[in-house]
Design a protein around this motif. Structure first.
Motif, PDB file in Angstrom:
ATOM      1  N   UNK A 198       0.869  -1.288   0.028  1.00 33.52           N
ATOM      2  CA  UNK A 198       0.153  -0.142   0.155  1.00 33.52           C
ATOM      3  C   UNK A 198       0.871   1.175   0.030  1.00 33.52           C
ATOM      4  N   UNK A 199       2.076   1.201   0.793  1.00 36.14           N
ATOM      5  CA  UNK A 199       2.879   2.409   0.697  1.00 36.14           C
ATOM      6  C   UNK A 199       3.493   2.664  -0.605  1.00 36.14           C
ATOM      7  N   UNK A 200       4.023   1.657  -1.252  1.00 34.44           N
ATOM      8  CA  UNK A 200       4.354   1.671  -2.461  1.00 34.44           C
ATOM      9  C   UNK A 200       3.380   2.285  -3.474  1.00 34.44           C
ATOM     10  N   UNK A 201       2.212   1.872  -3.570  1.00 32.28           N
ATOM     11  CA  UNK A 201       1.114   2.387  -4.370  1.00 32.28           C
ATOM     12  C   UNK A 201       0.741   3.990  -4.253  1.00 32.28           C
ATOM     13  N   UNK A 202       0.896   4.249  -2.797  1.00 31.23           N
ATOM     14  CA  UNK A 202       0.702   5.453  -2.406  1.00 31.23           C
ATOM     15  C   UNK A 202       1.643   6.487  -3.084  1.00 31.23           C
ATOM     16  N   UNK A 203       2.955   5.885  -2.875  1.00 32.01           N
ATOM     17  CA  UNK A 203       4.123   6.608  -3.198  1.00 32.01           C
ATOM     18  C   UNK A 203       4.135   6.830  -4.887  1.00 32.01           C
ATOM     19  N   UNK A 209       0.841  12.550  -9.254  1.00 31.64           N
ATOM     20  CA  UNK A 209       0.267  13.798  -9.133  1.00 31.64           C
ATOM     21  C   UNK A 209       1.434  14.966  -9.186  1.00 31.64           C
ATOM     22  N   UNK A 210       2.505  14.784  -8.744  1.00 33.32           N
ATOM     23  CA  UNK A 210       3.644  15.949  -8.986  1.00 33.32           C
ATOM     24  C   UNK A 210       3.970  15.896 -10.222  1.00 33.32           C
ATOM     25  N   UNK A 211       3.939  14.841 -11.089  1.00 33.72           N
ATOM     26  CA  UNK A 211       4.268  15.133 -12.562  1.00 33.72           C
ATOM     27  C   UNK A 211       3.240  15.986 -13.394  1.00 33.72           C
ATOM     28  N   UNK A 212       2.057  15.628 -12.865  1.00 37.61           N
ATOM     29  CA  UNK A 212       0.927  16.273 -13.619  1.00 37.61           C
ATOM     30  C   UNK A 212       0.538  17.704 -13.000  1.00 37.61           C
ATOM     31  N   UNK A 213       0.450  17.924 -11.841  1.00 34.66           N
ATOM     32  CA  UNK A 213       0.020  19.086 -11.321  1.00 34.66           C
ATOM     33  C   UNK A 213       0.996  19.788 -10.084  1.00 34.66           C
TER      34      UNK A 213
END
Length: 229
Positions: A198-203, A209-213
């Motif tokens: 789950x931690x890997x998925x969230x990362x 998100x950072x790349x897009x926004x």
């Protein structure tokens, strides 16, 4: 191969599983007395699994010469009484012929390398119905009193039976606790693996998100002017 070597092999054979020709005895001993005037079997095994047709005692007599074999056949307890519901001779290959065996007796041969071959006995093949038929037809009426004497002597050798029983109970309790802890550890490892996934998925989601926004608002440092305000 001397007589003592054969006795040790006989004990191993008695414990050998039925699928490999043995009787699967849980307990087997060599050269123990059955009383002051009783016989001293070269090896005796106890096999009890709760199956009447298979449960009982198994005795093996080891012979290294034909003279010893014929002398043994003449003993009184070979004709009446004696220990062992099933009885065998163990000898070097070729020493004893099947047609020389007493009634209901089996034969185990030992080759020069110490390998054992069941020549005659209930488990000489894997056919269940043939095994049962031979178990019944080759069964002897054993001298239970002599066998009980041997069992009591064995208990006396190893110490206080009640103390041993308590040690077994403690061991079983410890084994059960270790098993429970092992199961618990497996669950914890699985939970940890799930958290890591789950931690890997969230990362990965955060990176996308950072790349897009761009950076999240909480990640932007505050200016001094903003702090002063």
């Amino acid at each position: 191969m001397n007589h003592a070597d054969l006795c040790k092999l006989a004990v191993k054979w008695l414990k050998r599983p039925q699928s490999r020709g043995g009787h699967g005895c849980q307990v087997a001993v060599d050269e123990c007395s059955t009383g002051k005037t009783g016989e001293i079997p070269d090896a005796l095994g106890f096999c009890f699994y709760g199956q009447a047709v298979r449960d009982g005692t198994v005795m093996v007599e080891c012979k290294t010469s034909r003279a010893d074999f014929f002398a043994d056949k003449a003993k009184q307890h070979r004709h009446t009484g004696g220990v062992g519901n099933w009885r065998y001779y163990m000898a070097p290959a070729g020493l004893i012929q099947v047609d020389e065996l007493p009634d209901k007796w089996g034969l185990i041969e030992v080759n020069a390398r110490g390998h054992l071959k069941l020549v005659r006995g209930p488990y000489q093949d894997s056919n269940y119905y043939s095994q049962v038929e031979r178990l019944v037809s080759m069964r002897h009426e054993a001298d239970v009193a002599r066998e009980m004497y041997l069992v009591v002597r064995l208990f006396d050798r190893v110490g206080d039976p009640e103390k041993l029983a308590m040690q077994v109970k403690d061991r079983n309790r410890l084994a059960a606790r270790v098993n429970d802890l092992s199961v618990e550890l497996q669950h914890l490892k699985k939970s940890l693996d799930n958290l890591r996934f789950r931690n890997t998925q969230q990362a990965e989601l955060l990176d996308r998100y950072r790349v897009t926004y761009g950076a999240l608002g909480a990640e932007e440092p505050l200016h001094r002017s903003a702090c002063a305000a």
